[in-house]
Write a protein that holds these residues in place. Structure first.
Motif, short mmCIF file in Angstrom:
data_model
loop_
_atom_site.label_atom_id
_atom_site.label_comp_id
_atom_site.label_asym_id
_atom_site.label_seq_id
_atom_site.Cartn_x
_atom_site.Cartn_y
_atom_site.Cartn_z
N THR A 386 14.47 31.50 47.94
CA THR A 386 14.43 31.74 49.77
C THR A 386 14.43 32.92 49.73
O THR A 386 13.32 33.82 50.38
CB THR A 386 15.49 31.62 50.52
N LEU A 402 4.50 30.95 49.68
CA LEU A 402 4.34 29.15 48.93
C LEU A 402 5.20 29.31 47.68
O LEU A 402 5.59 28.07 47.76
CB LEU A 402 3.13 29.80 49.13
N GLY A 405 8.91 29.85 48.34
CA GLY A 405 9.41 28.88 49.58
C GLY A 405 9.99 27.33 48.97
O GLY A 405 10.39 26.46 49.30
N ALA A 406 8.14 26.62 48.19
CA ALA A 406 8.22 25.78 48.15
C ALA A 406 9.51 25.48 46.54
O ALA A 406 9.94 24.37 47.03
CB ALA A 406 6.43 25.02 46.77
N LEU A 409 12.71 25.28 48.73
CA LEU A 409 13.04 23.60 49.07
C LEU A 409 13.30 22.11 47.83
O LEU A 409 14.13 21.53 48.73
CB LEU A 409 11.67 22.92 49.47
N ASP A 410 12.85 22.52 46.13
CA ASP A 410 13.04 21.80 45.46
C ASP A 410 14.72 21.82 45.05
O ASP A 410 14.92 20.44 45.19
CB ASP A 410 12.39 21.38 44.68
N HIS A 440 -1.57 25.32 53.97
CA HIS A 440 -0.62 25.76 52.61
C HIS A 440 0.69 26.11 53.25
O HIS A 440 1.75 25.27 53.40
CB HIS A 440 -0.82 26.34 51.55
N LEU A 444 3.96 24.02 54.50
CA LEU A 444 5.88 23.91 54.07
C LEU A 444 6.05 24.14 55.00
O LEU A 444 7.18 23.90 55.28
CB LEU A 444 5.79 25.69 53.37
N GLN A 447 7.26 20.86 56.24
CA GLN A 447 8.27 20.59 55.36
C GLN A 447 9.64 21.11 55.29
O GLN A 447 10.50 19.96 54.98
CB GLN A 447 8.15 20.78 53.38
#
Length: 458
Positions: A386, A402, A405-406, A409-410, A440, A444, A447
């Motif tokens: 993060t 991106l 950040g993704a 999230l995982d 995109h 994000l 999400q």
């Protein structure tokens, strides 16, 4: 587990009935009526009837008084102590068994009944902690003079093996907390441990036994605060840390006390009230100076002080505090106490987090990438990812934003809990606004909102 608890419940009833029957036998042998014994022990006749039937189970003070008034020569008191020892053995066995229980696989999505059960555990835990804090706050002068004199002359002597077992259970709870993906799973175990300690503190103890019980309480209360903090329950966490500080003060454990205040300061930092954290950290630093110089307490306080300075935009003060924290590398060995987990391996993360908060991506990016290559927990990895996403936003590098950040999230999805990483991701959303023209980035943002909204209110 359920069968064991059922057997234990039936056996407890039988033990208490046998103790009540002994009381009735000694009372009738004097002879006295139930009302007469009630007046001598400051209980009602109805209460005496319930005690003799095993439906009511008063504390040791009652049995000590009854023993003297009925001339039982220690037999009633010894019977009561045997019942307490047996019940504590069952509670310890239950706690050990619960820590090995299975349940839902790690990362399984929480069900509605999970949250309801968590709320019951949460409410009961807060109630027990508040009662325990109240017990610690009652001065001896507020008690009846005869009770004080009797407690001083006949203090409860806890079996040293029992206290040692409680210390092991505390340590096991911290290990379970560190190793589990979903921190809220530790809540019922912590509640049982608090109940054990409250029961001991509810009775007169020798001074040294009481001090050790207070130390154990301050330890486990901090663990409870960590569980609530991880789940975003900052008000509950603050309550835990406050009671932990009081218990640590009663135990005269300055390092433990300083850690409770430092954790309390964390709450202000995460709620962006950095100036409110400063007095707590100043107090924690003074306490740490009175603690064990072989522990990392003072260096951890300095690291958190650096975060507060970073939040206030004070680069020079932040760097001074980080330099002070870096002295932890000179300790002979890492500190493995559950409530104090700061060591040199955390320095890069602390430094990088401060530089991110100060808006200095040039200083933050190197340490963050070094941390990703290290062997760190999923929770810490989510925080690092993060921070790297924030660095991407600060550099206006949409691809970096991106990518990291993704990945962050995982990590939340792996732990089935938003918690600490979820709060950092929620902060990241505020930095996405300039980039929302990118589809995109919008995805994000959606999400992150979905993940953080799924966390229960506490």
């Amino acid at each position: 587990m359920g069968t064991f608890m059922g057997r234990r419940s039936v056996a407890e009833v039988e033990l208490r009935r046998a103790l009540g029957a002994s009381l009735a036998a000694y009372r009738e042998g004097v002879p006295l009526k139930q009302g007469d014994l009630g007046r001598l022990t400051h209980y009602s006749r109805t209460s005496i009837a319930h005690i003799e039937a095993g439906r009511q189970f008063p504390g040791r003070e009652f049995w000590s008084t009854a023993d003297r008034r009925l001339d039982a020569r220690g037999a009633l008191l010894a019977h009561y102590d045997r019942v307490c020892r047996q019940e504590k053995q069952w509670q310890i066995a239950e706690l050990r068994g619960a820590s090995r229980d299975g349940g839902e696989p790690p990362g399984a999505p929480p069900r509605d009944d999970d949250w309801r059960r968590d709320d019951v555990n949460r409410r009961e835990l807060i109630r027990l902690m508040t009662l325990t804090g109240t017990l610690l706050a009652i001065p001896a002068s507020a008690l009846d003079a005869e009770r004080v004199a009797h407690a001083a002359a006949h203090p409860r002597r806890l079996d040293p093996a029992v206290l040692t077992e409680y210390e092991r259970l505390n340590a096991a709870l911290w290990r379970t907390y560190s190793g589990t993906r979903t921190k809220r799973d530790v809540l019922p175990l912590a509640r049982r441990q608090v109940a054990l300690l409250k029961k001991c503190l509810d009775e007169p103890q020798r001074a040294e036994d009481r001090r050790r019980l207070c130390l154990l309480a301050g330890d486990v209360f901090q663990l409870c605060g960590e569980i609530f903090f991880d789940g975003g329950g900052y008000a509950d966490a603050a309550h835990c840390y406050s009671i932990a500080a009081h218990a640590s003060k009663e135990a005269r454990e300055y390092d433990l006390w300083a850690c409770a205040m430092t954790r309390h300061a964390f709450i202000s930092i995460y709620e962006r009230e950095h100036r409110s954290a400063v007095p707590l950290l100043d107090g924690a630093a003074r306490l740490a100076e009175r603690g064990d110089p072989g522990r990392a307490t003072r260096y951890w306080v300095a690291a958190v002080r650096a975060q507060a300075s970073a939040g206030l935009g004070e680069l020079a003060a932040c760097r001074r505090a980080l330099d002070e924290a870096e002295e932890v590398v000179h300790l002979p060995a890492p500190e493995h106490t559950g409530w104090l987990r700061f060591e040199s391996s955390r320095l890069d993360g602390e430094r990088a987090s401060c530089f991110v908060a100060l808006g200095r991506p040039d200083l933050a990016e190197g340490p963050l990438h070094a941390l990703l290559r290290a062997d760190i927990s999923t929770r810490r990895r989510g925080g690092v990812l993060t921070d790297l996403a924030v660095v991407g936003a600060q550099r206006r590098d949409v691809d970096q934003l991106l990518l990291h950040g993704a990945a962050a999230l995982d990590t939340v999805r792996q732990t089935a809990s938003a918690g600490y990483v979820g709060r950092k991701l929620d902060d990241l959303r505020g930095r996405l606004v300039p980039f929302l023209g990118n589809r995109h980035v919008r995805f994000l943002d959606e999400q992150i909102r979905a993940v953080t909204a799924a966390a229960p209110e506490q």
